[in-house]
Design an enzyme around this catalytic site. Sequence first.
Site, PDB file in Angstrom:
ATOM      1  CB  SER A  99      -0.808   0.018   1.240  1.00 14.88           C
ATOM      2  OG  SER A  99      -1.402   1.266   1.437  1.00 14.88           O
ATOM      3  CE1 TYR A 136      -3.613  -2.666   5.815  1.00  9.89           C
ATOM      4  CE2 TYR A 136      -3.010  -0.405   5.513  1.00  9.89           C
ATOM      5  CZ  TYR A 136      -3.471  -1.580   4.926  1.00  9.89           C
ATOM      6  OH  TYR A 136      -3.801  -1.959   3.800  1.00  9.89           O
TER       7      TYR A 136
HETATM    8  N1  LIG Z   1      -8.710  -0.668  -0.513  1.00 11.71           N
HETATM    9  C1  LIG Z   1      -7.616   0.128  -0.488  1.00 11.71           C
HETATM   10  O1  LIG Z   1      -7.639   1.496  -0.381  1.00 11.71           O
HETATM   11  C2  LIG Z   1      -6.320  -0.477  -0.236  1.00 11.71           C
HETATM   12  C3  LIG Z   1      -5.155   0.181  -0.551  1.00 11.71           C
HETATM   13  C4  LIG Z   1      -3.986  -0.178  -0.320  1.00 11.71           C
HETATM   14  C5  LIG Z   1      -3.884  -1.575  -0.235  1.00 11.71           C
HETATM   15  N2  LIG Z   1      -4.862  -2.388   0.083  1.00 11.71           N
HETATM   16  C6  LIG Z   1      -4.729  -3.707   0.318  1.00 11.71           C
HETATM   17  O2  LIG Z   1      -5.229  -4.634  -0.731  1.00 11.71           O
HETATM   18  C7  LIG Z   1      -5.675  -6.034  -0.106  1.00 11.71           C
HETATM   19  C8  LIG Z   1      -7.093  -6.052  -0.495  1.00 11.71           C
HETATM   20  O3  LIG Z   1      -8.161  -5.433   0.153  1.00 11.71           O
HETATM   21  P1  LIG Z   1      -9.321  -4.809  -0.587  1.00 11.71           P
HETATM   22  O4  LIG Z   1      -9.103  -3.554  -0.718  1.00 11.71           O
HETATM   23  O5  LIG Z   1      -9.565  -5.482  -1.648  1.00 11.71           O
HETATM   24  O6  LIG Z   1     -10.149  -5.167   0.950  1.00 11.71           O
HETATM   25  P2  LIG Z   1     -11.552  -5.926   0.984  1.00 11.71           P
HETATM   26  O7  LIG Z   1     -12.715  -5.725   0.023  1.00 11.71           O
HETATM   27  O8  LIG Z   1     -11.995  -5.731   2.461  1.00 11.71           O
HETATM   28  O9  LIG Z   1     -11.001  -7.560   1.019  1.00 11.71           O
HETATM   29  C9  LIG Z   1     -10.255  -8.008   1.736  1.00 11.71           C
HETATM   30  C10 LIG Z   1      -9.979  -9.496   1.370  1.00 11.71           C
HETATM   31  O10 LIG Z   1      -9.200 -10.271   2.392  1.00 11.71           O
HETATM   32  C11 LIG Z   1     -10.070 -11.316   2.819  1.00 11.71           C
HETATM   33  N3  LIG Z   1      -9.703 -11.667   4.157  1.00 11.71           N
HETATM   34  C12 LIG Z   1      -9.770 -10.587   5.289  1.00 11.71           C
HETATM   35  N4  LIG Z   1      -9.232 -11.353   6.236  1.00 11.71           N
HETATM   36  C13 LIG Z   1      -9.016 -12.637   5.909  1.00 11.71           C
HETATM   37  C14 LIG Z   1      -8.597 -13.991   6.767  1.00 11.71           C
HETATM   38  N5  LIG Z   1      -8.497 -13.628   8.054  1.00 11.71           N
HETATM   39  N6  LIG Z   1      -8.460 -14.956   6.211  1.00 11.71           N
HETATM   40  C15 LIG Z   1      -8.959 -14.990   4.912  1.00 11.71           C
HETATM   41  N7  LIG Z   1      -9.119 -13.876   4.093  1.00 11.71           N
HETATM   42  C16 LIG Z   1      -9.201 -12.898   4.866  1.00 11.71           C
HETATM   43  C17 LIG Z   1     -11.494 -10.991   2.729  1.00 11.71           C
HETATM   44  O11 LIG Z   1     -12.199 -12.218   2.651  1.00 11.71           O
HETATM   45  P3  LIG Z   1     -12.929 -12.965   3.751  1.00 11.71           P
HETATM   46  O12 LIG Z   1     -13.777 -11.908   4.603  1.00 11.71           O
HETATM   47  O13 LIG Z   1     -13.952 -13.637   2.939  1.00 11.71           O
HETATM   48  O14 LIG Z   1     -12.227 -13.750   4.321  1.00 11.71           O
HETATM   49  C18 LIG Z   1     -11.385 -10.199   1.443  1.00 11.71           C
HETATM   50  O15 LIG Z   1     -11.740 -11.173   0.399  1.00 11.71           O
HETATM   51  C19 LIG Z   1      -5.600  -5.849   1.389  1.00 11.71           C
HETATM   52  O16 LIG Z   1      -4.307  -6.464   1.598  1.00 11.71           O
HETATM   53  C20 LIG Z   1      -5.195  -4.401   1.666  1.00 11.71           C
HETATM   54  O17 LIG Z   1      -4.374  -3.912   2.558  1.00 11.71           O
HETATM   55  C21 LIG Z   1      -6.076  -1.883  -0.134  1.00 11.71           C
END
Ligand SMILES: NC(=O)c1ccc[n+]([C@@H]2O[C@H](COP(=O)([O-])OP(=O)(O)OC[C@H]3O[C@@H](n4cnc5c(N)ncnc54)[C@H](OP(=O)(O)O)[C@@H]3O)[C@@H](O)[C@H]2O)c1
Length: 277
Positions: free
Chosen positions: A156, A168
């Site tokens: 990120s 985080y």
């Molecule tokens: N959105 C942003 O602005 C942003 C920016 C920079 C980086 N990121 C990174 O991008 C990645 C994806 O996040 P996203 O933005 O797509 O958020 P999201 O929509 O909340 O998706 C997160 C995913 O992680 C899974 N997850 C969470 N806890 C878990 C666990 N204990 N075991 C297995 N799976 C788990 C969730 O699935 P389940 O709930 O079904 O388990 C979901 O599929 C993350 O690493 C986040 O740090 C996001």
Amino acid sequence: MTSSEPAERPEPYVQVRGPVRERYALITGASSGLGAAFADRLAQNGYSLVLVARDEDRLSAVAERVTGRYGTRCEVLPADLASAADRRAVEERVGRGVDFLVNAAGFGVSGSFWSVESAALDAQLAVNVSSTQEFTRAAVAHMLENDGGTVVNLSSITGLVPGRGSTYAASKAWVLYFSQGLSHALRGTNTRVMVLAPGFVRTEFHARAGIDVRTVGDGWWMDPHDVVDQCLVDLRRGKTFSMPGIRNKAFIAAVSRLPRALAQRVNRMLGNAGARA
Ligand SMILES: NC(=O)c1ccc[n+]([C@@H]2O[C@H](COP(=O)([O-])OP(=O)(O)OC[C@H]3O[C@@H](n4cnc5c(N)ncnc54)[C@H](OP(=O)(O)O)[C@@H]3O)[C@@H](O)[C@H]2O)c1
């Protein structure tokens, strides 16, 4: 054209020696957001998918969608990556051979570091860091002995600017350093490790983490499919670091040119570090 339709159909990333065979992509966090967008794009690229997250129903819905659209063969592998036993099961599947691994599962914990439950911080470390390390190791070991392959790890922009929260941000800095170091170690092989460092992406991430994003202007937000498309373009260009979005690039370039003390002050102002564990 909507952002769920890519401008061009990317070429496969894995150069397969010998007869054409089925190519597998394993995606963690595939039930939502960036992981689900990777599922769409890699299915479109002809990969068979292994979809990992906790919510089996949502994984099945993603599988049905890509199977309906692209005829993709999907395995659904429900796992809580905070659990060591569940991580072992996923690691075992990765070790049997995948050509493309995406470590997208991740979450943030809101609240001050000293007031949140230790268990929540441990789970965050396990999902954001341990699973990335364990699955990358299993994937790379197999890739090096076989046809090569690609690993994409989710960092990120938060991982590039210390001071925007504690654990985080540190977990995302770990993913960045780990992935870049490993990609150097793999130079000259057919196995690549890319780190993807998005800014604000419209997913469930912020709502799940309880982060108030009402003050974040529209111009900062990106669609998850656009982020994934840019990542895949960067991969095709041979890059090992991808930071989609011109604003993010400008912000990071500006902050990294400031003297450290001033950069820290800017981050304190923008990042609301005290409310982010
Ligand atoms: N959105 C942003 O602005 C942003 C920016 C920079 C980086 N990121 C990174 O991008 C990645 C994806 O996040 P996203 O933005 O797509 O958020 P999201 O929509 O909340 O998706 C997160 C995913 O992680 C899974 N997850 C969470 N806890 C878990 C666990 N204990 N075991 C297995 N799976 C788990 C969730 O699935 P389940 O709930 O079904 O388990 C979901 O599929 C993350 O690493 C986040 O740090 C996001």
